[in-house]
Design an enzyme around this catalytic site. Structure first.
Site, PDB file in Angstrom:
ATOM      1  N   GLU A 153      -9.110  11.854  20.412  1.00 45.72           N
ATOM      2  CA  GLU A 153      -9.390  11.599  18.991  1.00 45.72           C
ATOM      3  C   GLU A 153      -8.735  10.302  18.528  1.00 45.72           C
ATOM      4  O   GLU A 153      -7.898   9.717  19.203  1.00 45.72           O
ATOM      5  CB  GLU A 153      -8.864  12.752  18.122  1.00 45.72           C
ATOM      6  CG  GLU A 153      -9.887  13.809  17.785  1.00 45.72           C
ATOM      7  CD  GLU A 153     -10.929  13.342  16.772  1.00 45.72           C
ATOM      8  OE1 GLU A 153     -10.869  12.163  16.344  1.00 45.72           O
ATOM      9  OE2 GLU A 153     -11.809  14.134  16.423  1.00 45.72           O
ATOM     10  N   ASN A 164     -13.626  16.237   9.163  1.00 44.35           N
ATOM     11  CA  ASN A 164     -13.903  15.146  10.095  1.00 44.35           C
ATOM     12  C   ASN A 164     -14.590  13.994   9.365  1.00 44.35           C
ATOM     13  O   ASN A 164     -14.814  14.046   8.153  1.00 44.35           O
ATOM     14  CB  ASN A 164     -14.795  15.632  11.246  1.00 44.35           C
ATOM     15  CG  ASN A 164     -14.026  15.747  12.550  1.00 44.35           C
ATOM     16  OD1 ASN A 164     -13.327  14.821  12.950  1.00 44.35           O
ATOM     17  ND2 ASN A 164     -14.152  16.893  13.224  1.00 44.35           N
ATOM     18  N   ASP A 184     -18.928  14.591  13.952  1.00 47.74           N
ATOM     19  CA  ASP A 184     -17.493  14.555  14.266  1.00 47.74           C
ATOM     20  C   ASP A 184     -16.889  13.274  13.671  1.00 47.74           C
ATOM     21  O   ASP A 184     -17.118  12.972  12.513  1.00 47.74           O
ATOM     22  CB  ASP A 184     -17.287  14.650  15.778  1.00 47.74           C
ATOM     23  CG  ASP A 184     -16.007  15.386  16.144  1.00 47.74           C
ATOM     24  OD1 ASP A 184     -14.942  15.002  15.617  1.00 47.74           O
ATOM     25  OD2 ASP A 184     -16.052  16.331  16.944  1.00 47.74           O
TER      26      ASP A 184
END
Length: 299
Positions: free
Chosen positions: A19, A157, A209
């Site tokens: 991430e 997100n 995402d």
């Protein structure tokens, strides 16, 4: 129409959940995090590839660079200032923790707005329980951590800002939601308002995402479970799809010397062990440029 582009795999790194990639212009290096791995990664490829990592004491959901050379991060127990030391060690100082942060909850996606305020949201880690208790917060050195600006999120997100900073984007990537919202954003005081649906990702391949914005004002979103990147115009129209080898891309970010590279992280957790691309990180050139990340105002 979906297309494919050449890409470069970044070393042999397999993240449980990769991430928060971003480009550190002063170092000419990429950074990203492995959430369950409790790691911060750095990759430099000026003349010869150099890969480094640091270990954190708790899971780190997002990372941003501060104006004093340190980092600000959203983690399990709050918002932290991090200093990267030798021998893979991280010196961490907790700056704030919202009262709603509790057992089983951690910070997830986050980044700075165009003025250098840090934004991040929380999620209940066991997604199967579908607890809509995630919140979106703002943190500044002067004002500390805010009350929730957006509440009732399942898996926060997709934070990003338009080039002029006047539109804020946010997504909820849980299968029960799969929405991307746009907000009008007051740059002077750092307050979003006029929340509306920007894209319903149930109409497209992949769950929404992590995201990035390019110089044309278009919003790039990782299609988790869809093996693709999707680009939407400021009007919410899909105009590009790029197929990538990872089934579960997690976040993308522009960088490189000319801001024309796109780093994409991905998720290995829950994927078959034989899937060689699960959890990998790649870099590609999508044919457009991005916008450099603002530094958090630590000073």
């Amino acid at each position: 129409m979906s297309t494919t582009l050449p890409y470069e795999r970044v070393a042999d790194v397999r993240c449980g959940v990769g991430e928060s990639p971003f480009w550190h212009a002063a170092e000419q290096a990429w950074y990203w995090v492995g959430i369950p791995d409790k790691k911060i990664w750095r990759y430099k490829n000026a003349s010869a590839p150099q890969l480094s990592h640091w270990n954190t004491n708790e899971m780190i959901g997002c990372l941003a660079l501060a104006d004093d050379g340190s980092f600000i991060a959203g983690m399990e127990s709050g918002i932290f200032q991090l200093q990267l030391g030798e021998q893979h060690q991280v010196h961490a100082k907790r700056l704030a923790a919202p009262p709603e942060l509790g057992q089983g909850i951690r910070f997830n996606d986050g980044r700075c707005d165009r003025q250098g305020r840090f934004w991040s949201g929380t999620m209940f880690m066991d997604m199967a329980q579908a607890k809509a208790i995630g919140n979106l917060y703002r943190y500044t050195t002067q004002q500390g951590v805010s009350s929730p600006f957006v509440a009732g999120l399942l898996v926060q997100n997709g934070l990003a800002w338009s080039a002029d900073g006047r539109t804020m984007y946010l997504s909820d990537s849980h299968p029960n939601s799969q929405l991307i919202w746009a907000f009008d954003y007051d740059c002077e005081v750092g307050v979003p308002h006029n929340q509306r649906v920007f894209v319903d990702m149930k109409q497209h391949q992949g769950r929404p995402d992590g995201a990035a914005v390019d110089v044309d004002g278009c919003y790039w979103i990782c299609g988790n479970d869809g093996s693709r990147l999707l680009r939407f115009t400021p009007e919410g129209k899909l105009d590009r799809e790029i197929m990538i080898p990872m089934k579960k891309p997690a976040m993308c970010s522009f960088g490189g010397a000319n801001m024309d590279e796109l780093m994409v992280t991905s998720i290995a957790a829950g994927q078959p062990a034989e899937d060689e691309w699960a959890g990998s990180t790649i870099i590609l050139r999508p044919g457009t440029q991005g916008i450099g990340e603002a530094l958090f105002g630590m000073k």
